[in-house]
Each structure stands twice: as C-alpha cells, then as structure tokens.
Enzyme design. Sequence first.
Site, PDB file in Angstrom:
ATOM      1  N   HIS A 191      -7.398  -3.003   5.336  1.00  0.00           N
ATOM      2  CA  HIS A 191      -6.814  -1.743   5.168  1.00  0.00           C
ATOM      3  C   HIS A 191      -7.470  -1.003   4.221  1.00  0.00           C
ATOM      4  O   HIS A 191      -7.906   0.284   4.402  1.00  0.00           O
ATOM      5  CB  HIS A 191      -5.082  -1.806   4.546  1.00  0.00           C
ATOM      6  N   ASN A 192      -7.814  -1.743   3.175  1.00  0.00           N
ATOM      7  CA  ASN A 192      -8.438  -0.725   2.055  1.00  0.00           C
ATOM      8  C   ASN A 192      -9.908  -0.336   2.321  1.00  0.00           C
ATOM      9  O   ASN A 192     -10.555   0.682   2.057  1.00  0.00           O
ATOM     10  CB  ASN A 192      -8.286  -1.719   0.605  1.00  0.00           C
TER      11      ASN A 192
ATOM     12  N   GLU B   8      -9.726   2.431   4.560  1.00  0.00           N
ATOM     13  CA  GLU B   8      -9.526   3.585   3.584  1.00  0.00           C
ATOM     14  C   GLU B   8     -10.773   4.108   2.942  1.00  0.00           C
ATOM     15  O   GLU B   8     -10.845   5.217   2.986  1.00  0.00           O
ATOM     16  CB  GLU B   8      -8.431   3.034   2.447  1.00  0.00           C
TER      17      GLU B   8
ATOM     18  N   SER C  72       0.782  -1.323  -0.031  1.00  0.00           N
ATOM     19  CA  SER C  72      -0.001  -0.112  -0.042  1.00  0.00           C
ATOM     20  C   SER C  72       0.787   1.380  -0.038  1.00  0.00           C
ATOM     21  O   SER C  72       1.938   1.237   0.824  1.00  0.00           O
ATOM     22  CB  SER C  72      -0.902   0.220   1.313  1.00  0.00           C
TER      23      SER C  72
ATOM     24  N   LYS D   9      -4.429  -6.485   3.978  1.00  0.00           N
ATOM     25  CA  LYS D   9      -4.400  -5.513   3.362  1.00  0.00           C
ATOM     26  C   LYS D   9      -5.936  -4.966   2.683  1.00  0.00           C
ATOM     27  O   LYS D   9      -6.201  -4.027   2.413  1.00  0.00           O
ATOM     28  CB  LYS D   9      -3.593  -5.743   1.969  1.00  0.00           C
TER      29      LYS D   9
END
Length: 485
Positions: free
Chosen positions: A189-190, A193, A131, A186
């Site tokens: 995380h997104n 986000e 990222s 991940k």
Amino acid sequence: MGKQADIGLIGLAVMGQNLVLNMNDHGYTVAVFNRTVSKVDEFLADAAKGRDTIIGTRSMEELVESLAKPRKVMLMVKAGAVVDAFIDQLVPLLDKGDVIIDGGNSHFPDTNRRTRELKEKGILYIGTGVSGGEEGARRGPSVMPGGNKDAWPLVKNILQDISAKVEDGSPCCDWVGEDGAGHYVKMVHNGIEYGDMQMICEAYDLMHQGLGLSHDELHDIFAEWNEGELDSYLIEITRDIMKTKDEDGQPLVTKILDKAGQKGTGKWTGISSLELGVPVTLIVEAVYARCVSALKSERVKASKIIGGPDKKIDGEKKAIVEDIRKALLASKIVSYAQGYMLMREAAKENGWDLNYGGIALMWRGGCIIRSVFLGKIKEAFDNNPQLENLLIDPYFVKVMEDCQDAWRRTIAKAVTAGIPMPAMTSAISFFDSYRSERLPANLLQAQRDYFGAHTYERVDKSEGEFYHTNWTGTGGNVSSSTYQV
C-alpha cells in the site's frame, strides 16, 4: 477495581491518541500508557478530557492489571527495536491466550519472527497495517491485520468497528493472512502511495512548468479530476494544496523546499520486488525520485552547468491537460497492476492465502490511496480470483486502449521539453514490455553466454534445454551452471 478495559494501547503520539478516541467513540473502554508518563496525564487533561472510560496508567504492570481477560494490548510505537523492547516487557506480565497487536509500520519479516516466537510462549500476536494518517485514525482508518489467526476472533469487532466503511457499510478491515501478511500488504500500500504521489507531482510539473498554468488554474483542474475516474484522497488534497496561500498571498507550495523525505516502506517494497523477481518499476522509480530530490545542492550546481530544453510545452492547453489526465490514469493502473503482481508472488513465497478483491475493499476507504478506482479492482478480482494481471482484465484493457495515445503524447512532450517524468515513463515502458510477445533478451542471453558461458534456451527446441556456443572459437565448450537469482 472499577470497570476493566476492553483493550490497552501503548504509545500516545498522534496516531495512538486518535485511535484511542476512535475506540472510545465506539463504546470501548481503553487503558493507555506511554513510556514518557507525563504524556498520559497530558492526554487525559486535553484530548481525552471528560472521558471516564479512558483509563490512564503509569506503568506496564498497571496497564495489564486494568485489562479484561483475554487481555489485548496494542502497540503504536516506533517500528524496529522499540517494538521488541515493549514485547519483552509485556510477555512476563501476560497469560497464555492474551493478544499483542502491533499497529505500527513494522517490516514484515519482523512480524513473521514475532508471531512465531510469541506462539511458542502461548501469546497471540497480530501485526496490522493502519493507514489514513491522523484523520483516518480518528475517524476510521484502513486496517490490514495479519499474524496468528487464533487472535483474529478476539480483536475482530474492535478493529472492524474503528475502521472506515464503504458505501454499503462494509468495513475497510478484514483478516489478511498468517504471520507478516498484514504488514506486507500495508508495505505494498505504501509503495503504491509513493507511486501515486510521484505521478501527481509529475502531472503538476508538466502543467505548471510546461504549460505555465497558475496554481488557481491547477486547483480547478484537480477539482475537476476529483469528480471523475481519478477521484481519490491524494487528488483531493492536491486540489486543496493548490489553493493554499502563504502570508504574502503567494501559493504556499512554491515556498516549500523541493527535497522529499521518506520513512522506508517504499524502499522495502523495492527490495522485496528484487528478492522476488517482480518488476515493480514504477514504485522503485518513485523512491529514486525522492532520492534525486534529496541531491538539492548538487542539482543547483548542475543546473548552472548542464544545458537542455527550456521546459516549455506548446499547444492547445485544454487538450494537453486532458492528455495528462489520461496519462496519469494509465500510469496509475500500471502501478496497481505491479503492486498486485508483487503481492501475488509474496503470497506464493510465504504460503499466504490473500483475498485480492478484499484487499481492494480494505483500501477503498480510510487509507491514503483510497479512491473510486479501487472499486474496479475489486470487481476485477471478484470476476476472476485467479486474474494474473490487472492489465488483462476486460475493463482495464478498455481503459488503457482509451488512454494509450494520450499517454504517449504526454511522455513525448515531457521528454522533448526536458521535464523529468520517471514514474510515468517507467509505467509506459513496463506496459510496452508486458504487451510484447518478443523482447531483446535473446541478445542479452547471447551476450551472457559469450562472456560467461551462461547458456541460453532456443526457440526451436524444448523449453528447459540449455545450450552454449563457443563464440570466439577459443573459449572451449564448457558452460557454467544455470541458475536463477
């Protein structure tokens, strides 16, 4: 043959090229290949010009032959079938003990499958989240590796060297867990986000539409916010966006069509939350907000038919802006709390031993959600590795107490003015639900038992004992099986 490469990389789009340059800056010799071979020549003649330790290859065979053993090949290609196609081409060329690294946004079940299948063939596989966008790839991304743990010692130095570093020099990269753990983290995380971006957009809308603040004023506000608790990459770039002008001198952001795109990781997060029964409500609302934005033509028609408030907010602007800042901070805490709830449940489901403080450290630098705020999350899990929820950590309890009144005023003003705030509104609803000793699910269970004989538990009986009531007197006393979805 000249010096053999330390690692090979396939896929010379923006992220791939920048990762190659990053590796090369750290002293690694890198062999490169691209399916469209002309891109190899273009890269060597442009961004990699003069770097004799970047080796261009024009076939998979040449790439593999150029690598020192055990060979390490990183894929930076489109997730899905393309990754499988490249793996199928690589496997016959590799030896047992060689490593394949997938650095794309692969869905974690695919990484689970690939890790198992390649292990049977003696090939070590790593699926790693990367990222930070193109700038992160070039200067230091957040790297979240998982897969076959036997591969980690072989790639640890490379991945940690190229990753971002926090203040004490710690790399924003460490082993996450077996199989698809890295890509799962991940994905979350997104999802976070998505939530962060949507909440910032809601704050922007409240201040611009509701309070009538200019983009120059908003630049100053976001710049101030970036010096405090909200200090983060996304607030920083929002600050910069506010001051960027189009050729006619008008704010460029006002010329951009209000239809948001998405690539699927937010949706995957929502689907996983439903499968695991974890209420990641804010992230899901952020995904749906993008879906609503895509209904542009319908919204234009509806705006001419359906009436409502004038989207204006009255009051002392400075005080309202401070309330919005606190509402954004409180909602952000809920978003991360939900994300960590999801990771904890996924870890139980998949047998992963996730280091939650370590994950916060990995997100401290390089990645899109990097922020000062993440240091407090790391401290929370360092202090209590078994912490059930960030909302009950002493530091976050205090912050929420400080923000709560401002948060409620902000939501009330937005609803009264007719300004949509799906993410922040879902955040406060979750917060109020989570802190409630009793919810109206007792009525819901009564309804389910009434129409479907689904049974219920009683507060005056032992948990785990189920009862059915013949509510109409004609329905009989037979109940349906009790199960959880």
